[in-house]
Design a protein around this motif. Structure first.
Motif, mmCIF file in Angstrom:
data_model
loop_
_atom_site.group_PDB
_atom_site.id
_atom_site.type_symbol
_atom_site.label_atom_id
_atom_site.label_comp_id
_atom_site.label_asym_id
_atom_site.label_seq_id
_atom_site.Cartn_x
_atom_site.Cartn_y
_atom_site.Cartn_z
ATOM 1 N N TYR A 1 39.729 -15.729 -0.166
ATOM 2 C CA TYR A 1 39.082 -16.786 -0.929
ATOM 3 C C TYR A 1 40.019 -17.953 -1.221
ATOM 4 N N GLU B 1 34.180 -23.360 1.525
ATOM 5 C CA GLU B 1 33.738 -23.423 0.134
ATOM 6 C C GLU B 1 32.316 -23.977 0.071
ATOM 7 N N THR B 2 31.812 -24.200 -1.143
ATOM 8 C CA THR B 2 30.432 -24.655 -1.301
ATOM 9 C C THR B 2 30.204 -26.048 -0.712
ATOM 10 N N PRO C 1 39.140 -23.669 2.360
ATOM 11 C CA PRO C 1 39.808 -23.633 1.049
ATOM 12 C C PRO C 1 40.961 -24.617 0.915
ATOM 13 N N HIS D 1 25.914 -23.433 2.085
ATOM 14 C CA HIS D 1 27.217 -24.065 1.870
ATOM 15 C C HIS D 1 27.708 -24.816 3.111
ATOM 16 N N SER E 1 30.084 -19.587 -5.554
ATOM 17 C CA SER E 1 31.335 -20.038 -4.960
ATOM 18 C C SER E 1 32.301 -18.862 -4.859
ATOM 19 N N HIS E 2 33.388 -19.040 -4.129
ATOM 20 C CA HIS E 2 34.409 -18.003 -4.049
ATOM 21 C C HIS E 2 34.992 -17.702 -5.425
#
Length: 315
Positions: free
Chosen positions: A132, A194-195, A200, A232, A258-259
């Motif tokens: 993540y 990510e969203t 990341p 996402h 989200s993560h």
């Protein structure tokens, strides 16, 4: 043993399924204790190996029932040196676990594959850090050296290919690709986003794929996206662009979280399997070249059944 290494059948465009979120299924549905999501610990005894066989059989049966191909992805996402050290496993024992993971999949292929449902044995490589969070990013050379040991075990054990799951950054993805190429193995790179559809690290997916291709001579057989909900990233895949054609597979999360939200969660969010299948159907309608379909965190056989069911209805 390496039945498909020279000619991966999923590259021809027919539909291939994969399994769902193996670690979340084993932890939340099977009630197993898997510190650090280290499912490879189950490979050390027959009870654990039979648990894995049951898991794979349930998913592979869906492919056989619908006449699709299936990718048998090894339970080795955490089976690299740093993670083994965290659970007190020696390097030699780790190597044996990685060999056993591939041997187990060869046995399942011999048992389950049919002419209509070919099965590919893939050695799964996970990130050195947290899936993540990009965390401390290795150099390409460091990533090559770190992941090379596991990939060499997969190559000697007769895996058809390597799939790097939940890659968070470009240097690590390049290092994995070069290690696989040096071992004579086809490799697929699966980035997580990510969203906002970015890695990341904040890098655009388009730029990440282009960077890996440029650094490796477009060595990856294809790219995938995993560990993110379809909403996402679907808008980040503009139809008709050349780089999007390199994205051939999706293993999405069940949850829209989200993560960061998933990291704080204490209960499994399995989302809505029916909606999950609908979103995959819509993705395929827009990008027909995406033919490798499976799940990641929170998904299980119900989600995979909905995916292939919606695809068949659409066809």
């Amino acid at each position: 043993m390496k039945k498909h290494r020279e000619n991966l059948p999923q590259r021809a465009g027919r539909l291939f399924l994969t399994d769902g979120g193996i670690e979340t299924t084993l932890i939340y549905q099977e009630g197993l204790d898997l510190p650090y999501f280290a499912a490879f610990r189950l490979l050390q005894d027959e009870t654990g190996r039979e648990t894995l066989r049951r898991y794979y059989r349930r998913h592979a049966a869906i492919a056989v029932a619908h006449g699709t191909g299936f990718i048998l992805e090894s339970a080795t996402w955490r089976a690299s040196l740093d993670w083994a050290d965290r659970i007190g496993m020696s390097a030699a024992t780790l190597d044996e676990a990685n060999r056993t993971a591939i041997d187990l999949l060869h046995g399942l292929r011999a048992e389950l594959a049919t002419e209509a449902s070919p099965m590919v044995v893939s050695g799964c490589v996970g990130p050195r850090g947290d899936g993540y969070d990009a965390g401390t990013i290795m150099t390409v050379a460091e990533a090559h050296a770190y992941h090379g040991r596991q990939i060499d075990v997969f190559a000697h054990a007769g895996a058809d290919m390597v799939t790097a799951i939940t890659m968070t950054n470009v240097p690590e993805a390049i290092g994995v690709t070069l290690a696989a190429t040096n071992a004579g193995m086809p490799v697929a790179i699966s980035f997580t986003v990510e969203t906002d559809g970015r890695l990341p690290t904040g890098q655009r997916l388009q730029d990440a794929i282009s960077a890996v291709d440029e650094a490796t001579g477009a060595a990856p057989a294809y790219y995938m996206i995993n560990c993110a909900h379809p909403t996402h990233f679907v808008d980040q895949l503009p139809a008709g662009e050349a780089w999007v054609a390199r994205v051939q597979g999706v293993r999405a999360n069940a949850s829209r979280c989200s993560h960061a939200e998933l990291d704080r969660a204490t209960e499994l969010d399995a989302g809505d399997p029916v909606e999950f299948g609908t979103l995959y159907r819509d993705l395929r309608a827009r990008h027909s070249h995406v033919n490798i379909l499976g799940g990641c965190c929170g998904t299980d056989h119900r989600h995979i059944e909905q995916v292939v069911g919606h695809f068949r209805k659409a066809a």
